[in-house]
Design a protein around this motif. Structure first.
Motif, PDB file in Angstrom:
ATOM      1  N   ASN A   4     132.079 -36.959 103.026  1.00  0.00           N
ATOM      2  CA  ASN A   4     132.035 -38.039 104.004  1.00  0.00           C
ATOM      3  C   ASN A   4     131.732 -37.465 105.375  1.00  0.00           C
ATOM      4  O   ASN A   4     132.619 -37.098 106.115  1.00  0.00           O
ATOM      5  N   ASP A  29     128.229 -41.927  99.243  1.00  0.00           N
ATOM      6  CA  ASP A  29     128.423 -40.696 100.021  1.00  0.00           C
ATOM      7  C   ASP A  29     128.705 -39.483  99.127  1.00  0.00           C
ATOM      8  O   ASP A  29     129.759 -38.870  99.205  1.00  0.00           O
ATOM      9  N   ASP A  42     123.643 -41.539 100.412  1.00  0.00           N
ATOM     10  CA  ASP A  42     124.451 -42.709 100.767  1.00  0.00           C
ATOM     11  C   ASP A  42     124.896 -43.508  99.541  1.00  0.00           C
ATOM     12  O   ASP A  42     126.052 -43.899  99.431  1.00  0.00           O
TER      13      ASP A  42
END
Ligand SMILES: [Zn+2]
Length: 131
Positions: A4, A29, A42
């Protein structure tokens, strides 16, 4: 392995909630290992080997919405250009390793982007591309 690197952005969250609504299962993530380094993705469909990036209009230099800061113009130009080069490199690297890469601009409608992604996921699933 989670990476993250930053707080989730609004466009990412909207896209993910649309993908959920369409019944798609994915991870968010995720750090994907390509060659000797890791790339932060993502939205990831590991089984189908599909990597989705949501690119912010400013940081990735959207041709439609980029507004260059007046102060430190040269610095910003170099910075955004580097980001774009890195985007291209990441895309090329992932593709070289058999991934499908989808890049979504933050200005794109999340509903439209999610439907496109679903189409790619389904196609990939049907063709059973070897991982
Ligand atoms: Zn844009």
């Amino acid at each position: 392995m989670q990476a993250n690197r930053r707080v989730d952005t609004q466009p990412e969250m909207q896209l993910r909630s649309e993908l959920h609504r369409l019944g798609l299962r994915f991870r968010k993530d995720v750090a994907v290992k390509i060659s000797s380094r890791h790339v932060s993705v993502d939205v990831l469909f590991p089984r189908q080997r599909i990597a989705v990036f949501v690119d912010g209009c400013f940081w990735h230099g959207c041709p439609d919405h980029m507004t260059w800061p007046k102060a430190n113009a040269d610095w910003w130009h170099a910075k955004i250009t580097r980001n774009q080069e890195r985007d291209r490199q990441v895309t090329a690297d992932l593709r070289a390793f058999g991934w499908i890469v989808i890049r979504v601009w933050e200005h794109e409608q999340p509903e439209v982007a999610a439907r496109l992604i679903r189409r790619v996921v389904r196609t990939r699933h049907l063709t059973k591309v070897a991982g």
